[in-house]
Design a protein around this motif. Structure first.
Motif, mmCIF file in Angstrom:
data_model
loop_
_atom_site.group_PDB
_atom_site.id
_atom_site.type_symbol
_atom_site.label_atom_id
_atom_site.label_comp_id
_atom_site.label_asym_id
_atom_site.label_seq_id
_atom_site.Cartn_x
_atom_site.Cartn_y
_atom_site.Cartn_z
ATOM 1 N N GLY B 75 0.821 -1.207 0.000
ATOM 2 C CA GLY B 75 0.000 0.000 0.000
ATOM 3 C C GLY B 75 0.853 1.254 0.000
ATOM 4 O O GLY B 75 0.600 2.204 -0.751
ATOM 5 N N TRP B 76 1.896 1.231 0.817
ATOM 6 C CA TRP B 76 2.792 2.384 0.895
ATOM 7 C C TRP B 76 3.463 2.637 -0.454
ATOM 8 O O TRP B 76 3.517 3.766 -0.949
ATOM 9 N N ILE B 77 3.986 1.569 -1.044
ATOM 10 C CA ILE B 77 4.693 1.705 -2.328
ATOM 11 C C ILE B 77 3.754 2.235 -3.410
ATOM 12 O O ILE B 77 4.094 3.143 -4.175
ATOM 13 N N LEU B 78 2.531 1.687 -3.446
ATOM 14 C CA LEU B 78 1.576 2.126 -4.470
ATOM 15 C C LEU B 78 1.289 3.612 -4.316
ATOM 16 O O LEU B 78 1.231 4.357 -5.289
ATOM 17 N N GLN B 79 1.095 4.028 -3.070
ATOM 18 C CA GLN B 79 0.823 5.434 -2.792
ATOM 19 C C GLN B 79 1.978 6.306 -3.260
ATOM 20 O O GLN B 79 1.772 7.333 -3.914
ATOM 21 N N ALA B 80 3.196 5.847 -2.951
ATOM 22 C CA ALA B 80 4.371 6.659 -3.299
ATOM 23 C C ALA B 80 4.587 6.723 -4.802
ATOM 24 O O ALA B 80 5.099 7.710 -5.326
ATOM 25 N N LEU B 188 1.993 10.595 6.486
ATOM 26 C CA LEU B 188 0.650 10.232 6.942
ATOM 27 C C LEU B 188 -0.207 9.734 5.773
ATOM 28 O O LEU B 188 -1.013 8.823 5.949
ATOM 29 N N TYR B 189 0.005 10.316 4.587
ATOM 30 C CA TYR B 189 -0.668 9.810 3.392
ATOM 31 C C TYR B 189 -0.291 8.347 3.175
ATOM 32 O O TYR B 189 -1.144 7.491 2.900
ATOM 33 N N GLY B 190 1.010 8.083 3.282
ATOM 34 C CA GLY B 190 1.491 6.709 3.117
ATOM 35 C C GLY B 190 0.873 5.788 4.149
ATOM 36 O O GLY B 190 0.465 4.665 3.840
ATOM 37 N N LEU B 191 0.777 6.283 5.372
ATOM 38 C CA LEU B 191 0.210 5.481 6.464
ATOM 39 C C LEU B 191 -1.248 5.124 6.167
ATOM 40 O O LEU B 191 -1.670 3.974 6.358
#
Lengths: 344, 291
Positions: B75-80, B188-191
């Motif tokens: 999820g974090w990677i996709l967001q980034a 926080l977006y990543g979180l």
């Protein structure tokens, strides 16, 4: 200091000019329009085989659907995610009208466009007061509802099995099946020409300007007397007619109908055509439809890797050029033009 | 009696799964203001990672938590990669729809290439069956009905009682002010994405325990989660949770009385009516903010 600004300023100002409808003089556009489509009409002379014509027919169908979507999504700013349902309605309207009601195929083709337009007016009612993400959700829900109704009425629609042996189009006694797809190629091209002409005239008209005004500054447009209810209905209805006809043509050409037309994969591909091409241009969506359809054919050898490569490319272009291929061409053209101007 | 028990049980079970999915969608929407169309694929990927780990010989009790943690990373990677670079662009909502759809297609086809189209199943949380109120149910489903509210309660506690959770809510309410008081908004977006992805992954593990898995298993739950967030209001966490259970019961009752075919149509009818009367959802207040 003053010297450098005077050099940079003209180019910069040019790039900052917003692409408003009616910017290009209509005579210039008309010449480009005729030349562009004349070129497309000559394509069968260059690509001799039937399969190439089949690919081009599919590209024309996608181009009609994508460019009409650009009208509601790009110009209207209405996040209509039920656009492919309008296409699907065209497919099924034509299939049922010709197969069950035994309509003449050409009348059924036209009637499918009318039915899709009525469906678009119907779906506009719940979204008249909504904004942004809620429009996405309702129209998405509408698309799913249409699909579920078609699946549940399997006695008439064939359900998940779909329909086969749908009557095709005809031109007098011409044999449509054994002519190497020439007739279908030119019918598809004629539909694309009609659709594009309609869309361009629409967006250059006062009505087109008013829907852009509603998108860009709703409060101001409303205060100047633009009716949001009427214009939104007009936008969706206008985007539906040729989409429905494209659906009907698709059914007539393929001779079968299946619920795959409501699936996410087709919606994703057409949406990427709209966004890759660059929204609010109409031509961008058409060019992107050709590029993506032909590109997908080139990669046929990659098999399972094909959808993955396409996905990566879509993400790449969207990240680098959010205004799509048209933005990319403009940026590179700007760079070339800048270089040419500098010595003088 | 048996009818009531069946509807009650079916509603609780489906509602639990919908709640797990919908909460993640709502969390991402409230904090970042985008809609994540690869959420269904997260669910599928979580289930496949868990299956792979079990296949490698790990016991389920170890494999499942690892899969959930891996999903947080995904999820974090996709967001980034496909969301963060677009933040601040004017048409971000639309562009993120297409980038997350494309990313979803990438992961889905990747899973198809790696694991193949053949259906798989992961071990149930608890094996065995029981009969309650005249209805035969599996212990796996009962475990889901019990565990889901605990996880959702834990999430609620996190968002309301911990500093990190409060920071997440602060970003959801006012991003500019959060920048001003020194919160790391990007992290926080990543979180938010990481939590959403791990919840979806867990829902996938739950689902893979009683139904056969396939690379497209996430698309239907994503659709249901969309309905749930529209119905419950997208701008909170509690709204979608209530709505998830309500829709679970509605579906169970509909399919009992009208049959499975008409349930989706009735559901969408209710959805469109809800939106015409209360576009912000039936449980939502008009403001944007978590909890």
């Amino acid at each position: 200091m003053t010297d450098t600004t005077s050099l940079i300023a003209p180019g910069h100002a040019e790039a900052a000019t917003p692409i408003a409808p009616g910017r290009t003089p209509w005579k210039q556009e008309a010449i480009g329009f005729v030349l562009g489509f004349a070129l497309l009409a000559l394509l069968p002379l260059i690509f001799g085989d039937t399969y190439a014509r089949h690919i081009l027919i599919m590209a024309f169908i996608y181009a009609i659907v994508a460019s009409n979507w650009d009208l509601s999504l790009g110009y209207g700013g209405v996040f209509n995610f039920g656009h492919l349902a309008l296409f699907g309605i065209g497919v099924y309207a034509y299939s049922l009208l010709t197969k069950l009601a035994e309509f003449d195929p050409w009348i059924a083709l036209f009637a499918s466009g009318v039915i899709a337009t009525l469906a678009a007016i119907l779906v506009t009612i719940p979204i008249l007061r909504l904004k942004g993400i809620y429009i996405i959700l309702v129209t998405f829900g509408f698309a799913q509802l249409v699909m579920q109704v078609i699946i549940s009425q399997s006695a008439i629609t064939g359900g998940t099995q779909g329909l086969v042996r749908i009557p095709g189009l005809y031109i007098f006694d011409h044999n449509m099946v054994r002519d190497g797809k020439f007739a279908y190629f030119y019918i598809a091209l004629a539909l694309l020409v009609a659709s594009t002409l309609f869309l361009r005239v629409f967006v250059r008209s006062r009505a087109g300007a008013s829907i852009v005004a509603l998108r860009d500054n709703e409060e101001y447009a409303v205060s100047r007397g633009v009716s949001i209810v009427r214009q939104r209905m007009l936008t969706l209805a206008a985007s539906a007619f040729f989409t429905g006809i494209a659906g009907a043509f698709y059914a007539a050409y393929q001779r079968n109908a299946s619920i795959d037309v409501f699936g996410m994969s087709l919606a994703t591909i057409i949406l990427s055509m709209v966004l890759l091409g660059g929204t609010s241009t109409i031509y961008g969506a058409i060019v992107a439809s050709f590029v993506l359809t032909i590109f997908a054919e080139w990669m046929a050898d990659f098999g399972a890797w094909r959808p993955m490569i396409t996905a990566v490319l879509i993400i790449g272009v969207m990240l680098a050029y959010p205004s799509g291929l048209v933005g990319m061409i403009k940026a590179s053209w700007g760079a070339v033009a800048g270089r040419l101007k500098r010595p003088g | 009696m048996s009818a009531l028990a069946e509807i009650l049980f079916g509603g609780l079970f489906q509602g639990s799964l919908y709640a797990m999915m919908a909460v993640g969608l709502a969390l991402v929407w409230t904090t970042i203001g985008v809609f994540n169309f690869s959420h269904g694929v997260f669910m599928m990927l979580g289930a496949y990672i868990a299956w792979q780990l079990v296949e490698l010989g790990l016991p389920a009790a170890v494999a499942f938590p690892i899969a959930v943690v891996v999903m947080a990373g995904v999820g974090w990677i996709l967001q980034a990669s496909v969301v963060r670079p677009l933040i601040g662009r004017p048409n971000i909502v639309l562009v993120v729809v297409i980038t997350t759809l494309a990313a979803g297609s990438l992961i889905e086809n990747g899973a198809l290439t790696i694991w193949g189209p053949r259906s798989k199943q992961i071990p149930a949380l608890i094996a065995g069956n029981a009969t309650i109120g005249g209805v035969g149910v599996s212990l796996h489903q009962i475990a889901i009905i019990v565990i889901t509210p605990l996880i959702l309660a834990a999430l609620w506690m996190f968002l309301n009682r911990t500093r990190l959770g409060l920071a997440l809510r602060a970003v959801a309410q006012n991003e500019d002010a959060s920048h001003l008081v020194g919160l790391n908004v990007t992290a926080l977006y990543g979180l938010a994405f990481a939590i959403a992805a791990s919840l979806a992954g867990l829902a996938g593990i739950f689902m893979g325990g009683y139904r056969f898995m396939s690379p497209v298993m996430g698309s239907d739950p994503l659709l249901k989660a969309l309905i749930v967030v529209v119905f419950g209001g997208i701008s909170s966490i509690s709204g979608p949770i209530f709505a998830a259970y309500l829709i679970g019961f509605f579906e169970a009752a509909c399919s009992y009385y009208f049959g499975l075919y008409w349930t989706p149509a009735l559901l969408f009818g209710v959805l469109i009516l809800t939106l015409m009367v209360r576009p912000e959802g039936i449980f939502a207040s008009r403001s944007r903010g978590l909890a």
